[in-house]
Structures are given as C-alpha cells and as structure tokens.
Design a protein around this motif. Structure first.
Motif, PDB file in Angstrom:
ATOM      1  N   ARG A 193      -5.587  -7.881  -3.896  1.00  0.00           N
ATOM      2  CA  ARG A 193      -5.277  -9.228  -4.383  1.00  0.00           C
ATOM      3  C   ARG A 193      -6.053  -9.498  -5.680  1.00  0.00           C
ATOM      4  O   ARG A 193      -5.494  -9.962  -6.672  1.00  0.00           O
ATOM      5  N   ARG A 194      -7.329  -9.178  -5.673  1.00  0.00           N
ATOM      6  CA  ARG A 194      -8.145  -9.401  -6.867  1.00  0.00           C
ATOM      7  C   ARG A 194      -7.652  -8.563  -8.047  1.00  0.00           C
ATOM      8  O   ARG A 194      -7.663  -9.028  -9.184  1.00  0.00           O
ATOM      9  N   ALA A 195      -7.258  -7.332  -7.781  1.00  0.00           N
ATOM     10  CA  ALA A 195      -6.767  -6.462  -8.851  1.00  0.00           C
ATOM     11  C   ALA A 195      -5.494  -7.038  -9.474  1.00  0.00           C
ATOM     12  O   ALA A 195      -5.356  -7.066 -10.703  1.00  0.00           O
ATOM     13  N   ILE A 196      -4.593  -7.501  -8.649  1.00  0.00           N
ATOM     14  CA  ILE A 196      -3.343  -8.091  -9.160  1.00  0.00           C
ATOM     15  C   ILE A 196      -3.657  -9.344  -9.966  1.00  0.00           C
ATOM     16  O   ILE A 196      -3.112  -9.551 -11.062  1.00  0.00           O
ATOM     17  N   GLU A 197      -4.534 -10.177  -9.447  1.00  0.00           N
ATOM     18  CA  GLU A 197      -4.921 -11.394 -10.175  1.00  0.00           C
ATOM     19  C   GLU A 197      -5.595 -11.040 -11.503  1.00  0.00           C
ATOM     20  O   GLU A 197      -5.348 -11.688 -12.527  1.00  0.00           O
ATOM     21  N   TRP A 198      -6.427 -10.009 -11.498  1.00  0.00           N
ATOM     22  CA  TRP A 198      -7.111  -9.578 -12.715  1.00  0.00           C
ATOM     23  C   TRP A 198      -6.096  -9.107 -13.755  1.00  0.00           C
ATOM     24  O   TRP A 198      -6.188  -9.460 -14.933  1.00  0.00           O
ATOM     25  N   LEU A 199      -5.139  -8.306 -13.315  1.00  0.00           N
ATOM     26  CA  LEU A 199      -4.114  -7.793 -14.221  1.00  0.00           C
ATOM     27  C   LEU A 199      -3.294  -8.923 -14.839  1.00  0.00           C
ATOM     28  O   LEU A 199      -2.994  -8.905 -16.037  1.00  0.00           O
ATOM     29  N   ALA A 200      -2.950  -9.916 -14.035  1.00  0.00           N
ATOM     30  CA  ALA A 200      -2.178 -11.052 -14.543  1.00  0.00           C
ATOM     31  C   ALA A 200      -3.015 -11.862 -15.534  1.00  0.00           C
ATOM     32  O   ALA A 200      -2.530 -12.241 -16.604  1.00  0.00           O
ATOM     33  N   ASP A 225      -2.749   2.514 -11.782  1.00  0.00           N
ATOM     34  CA  ASP A 225      -3.558   3.158 -10.740  1.00  0.00           C
ATOM     35  C   ASP A 225      -4.387   2.065 -10.056  1.00  0.00           C
ATOM     36  O   ASP A 225      -5.518   1.783 -10.439  1.00  0.00           O
ATOM     37  N   MET A 226      -3.772   1.437  -9.058  1.00  0.00           N
ATOM     38  CA  MET A 226      -4.392   0.292  -8.387  1.00  0.00           C
ATOM     39  C   MET A 226      -5.655   0.681  -7.627  1.00  0.00           C
ATOM     40  O   MET A 226      -6.616  -0.087  -7.586  1.00  0.00           O
ATOM     41  N   GLU A 227      -5.663   1.848  -7.024  1.00  0.00           N
ATOM     42  CA  GLU A 227      -6.852   2.265  -6.270  1.00  0.00           C
ATOM     43  C   GLU A 227      -8.070   2.351  -7.169  1.00  0.00           C
ATOM     44  O   GLU A 227      -9.153   1.903  -6.806  1.00  0.00           O
ATOM     45  N   MET A 228      -7.886   2.912  -8.353  1.00  0.00           N
ATOM     46  CA  MET A 228      -9.015   3.051  -9.276  1.00  0.00           C
ATOM     47  C   MET A 228      -9.448   1.678  -9.811  1.00  0.00           C
ATOM     48  O   MET A 228     -10.643   1.419  -9.944  1.00  0.00           O
ATOM     49  N   LEU A 229      -8.495   0.809 -10.080  1.00  0.00           N
ATOM     50  CA  LEU A 229      -8.833  -0.539 -10.544  1.00  0.00           C
ATOM     51  C   LEU A 229      -9.576  -1.300  -9.448  1.00  0.00           C
ATOM     52  O   LEU A 229     -10.571  -1.986  -9.718  1.00  0.00           O
ATOM     53  N   GLN A 230      -9.115  -1.178  -8.208  1.00  0.00           N
ATOM     54  CA  GLN A 230      -9.803  -1.826  -7.091  1.00  0.00           C
ATOM     55  C   GLN A 230     -11.233  -1.302  -6.962  1.00  0.00           C
ATOM     56  O   GLN A 230     -12.167  -2.075  -6.746  1.00  0.00           O
ATOM     57  N   LEU A 231     -11.397   0.002  -7.101  1.00  0.00           N
ATOM     58  CA  LEU A 231     -12.736   0.590  -7.060  1.00  0.00           C
ATOM     59  C   LEU A 231     -13.610   0.010  -8.167  1.00  0.00           C
ATOM     60  O   LEU A 231     -14.765  -0.344  -7.936  1.00  0.00           O
ATOM     61  N   ALA A 232     -13.056  -0.112  -9.352  1.00  0.00           N
ATOM     62  CA  ALA A 232     -13.809  -0.655 -10.481  1.00  0.00           C
ATOM     63  C   ALA A 232     -14.240  -2.096 -10.221  1.00  0.00           C
ATOM     64  O   ALA A 232     -15.377  -2.479 -10.524  1.00  0.00           O
ATOM     65  N   LEU A 233     -13.345  -2.885  -9.654  1.00  0.00           N
ATOM     66  CA  LEU A 233     -13.678  -4.283  -9.361  1.00  0.00           C
ATOM     67  C   LEU A 233     -14.719  -4.404  -8.254  1.00  0.00           C
ATOM     68  O   LEU A 233     -15.438  -5.396  -8.176  1.00  0.00           O
ATOM     69  N   ASP A 234     -14.804  -3.394  -7.427  1.00  0.00           N
ATOM     70  CA  ASP A 234     -15.705  -3.426  -6.270  1.00  0.00           C
ATOM     71  C   ASP A 234     -17.016  -2.673  -6.507  1.00  0.00           C
ATOM     72  O   ASP A 234     -17.875  -2.648  -5.643  1.00  0.00           O
ATOM     73  N   SER A 235     -17.159  -2.056  -7.677  1.00  0.00           N
ATOM     74  CA  SER A 235     -18.346  -1.242  -7.954  1.00  0.00           C
ATOM     75  C   SER A 235     -19.275  -1.949  -8.921  1.00  0.00           C
ATOM     76  O   SER A 235     -18.843  -2.397  -9.981  1.00  0.00           O
ATOM     77  N   PRO A 236     -20.549  -2.017  -8.557  1.00  0.00           N
ATOM     78  CA  PRO A 236     -21.488  -2.637  -9.493  1.00  0.00           C
ATOM     79  C   PRO A 236     -21.557  -1.826 -10.790  1.00  0.00           C
ATOM     80  O   PRO A 236     -21.453  -0.611 -10.779  1.00  0.00           O
TER      81      PRO A 236
END
Length: 151
Positions: free
Chosen positions: A126-133, A8-19
């Motif tokens: 991009r950040r989410a993909i890098e984080w997952l890797a 679920d990339m949208e949720m991961l992106q939200l997590a990376l972008d949320s304080p």
C-alpha cells in the motif's frame, strides 16, 4: 509514466522498509521501474554518484518512519484473537527495543508470525503504491484502483 506491472514492487517495498543513512540509500528509476541500492563506500569509476543519479531523474526513496512501523505493529496486535499472544505482544512493544521484542515474541506463535508477514507485506505494498502515485510515476487512477483491490 509507468504502469504498476512494470515496477519491481518487491524491491521498492524493501527500500521503503529499510533504514537508510548517509552511507547507503535506495534510488528509484522512473524510466525503468527499478529500485537500486546505493552504497557510498563502493563507489568506483563505473558507478554513479548520488548527484549523477539525481541528474538522471532517479528519485531517492526515503524509508518509512519508525512511528509508522510501530503503528503497523499496534494495528496487527489489535486484531489478534489469542488473548495470551495479544497480551505478550502488547508488552513486547512497550519501550525501547520494541521491534526486536515484537519479532522475538511473534516467533513463539508461528501462525501469528505468518499472519504478520502477510499483514506487513500488504501494508508495505500500500505504501509503495501511494509513494509511486505521490512521486508522479504512475497514474493516480491506476494507483487508486490498485489500492481498492488490496485485501
């Protein structure tokens, strides 16, 4: 390992972008690809503690640092063609309250606001993909291929 399509990339992106803080965090489950919001005050017998999540293999999602988000704004502004808008946006991000002023200034330029959301979404993907890797959740080759395909 998971494939990017199973996450679920949208949720991961939200997590990376949320304080996050001591009371609220996002956790990623590498078995399911799901990211969940965890709130300390809502714990009851049915919910897992942070220790339980970690013991179960969940990975704490640390949000990006404010300076990374600030650099995104700088990169976006550098590509703005409208000189008036560009000048106002540079002024908006100068000093305390930069993020709020940036959003307020963008609202004056609907076409730029739309471009910003697209730019921001690509940066966070991009950040989410890098984080997952980096977390070893997806194969490095799949991550590299997905990053090459990003616009």
């Amino acid at each position: 390992m998971l494939t990017l399509g199973a996450i679920d990339m949208e949720m991961l992106q939200l997590a990376l972008d949320s304080p996050s803080d001591w009371d609220s965090r996002y956790w990623f489950d590498p078995r399911t690809g799901e990211t969940s919001f965890w709130l300390r005050d809502s714990l009851d017998e049915a919910e897992e503690s942070e220790e339980d999540l970690e013991a179960g293999g969940a990975i704490l999602v640390e949000p990006i640092r404010p300076h990374e988000a600030y650099r995104d704004m700088e990169s976006f502004i550098a590509d703005v063609q409208d000189e008036r808008a560009k000048d106002l946006l540079w002024r908006a991000i100068d000093g305390k309250g930069a993020f709020r002023r940036f959003r307020n200034t963008l609202a004056e330029f609907p076409e730029l606001e739309t471009r910003w959301f697209s730019f921001h979404d690509r940066a966070m993907r991009r950040r989410a993909i890098e984080w997952l890797a980096a977390a070893g959740v997806v194969e490095q080759g799949e991550a590299e291929n997905a990053l090459r395909l990003l616009p």
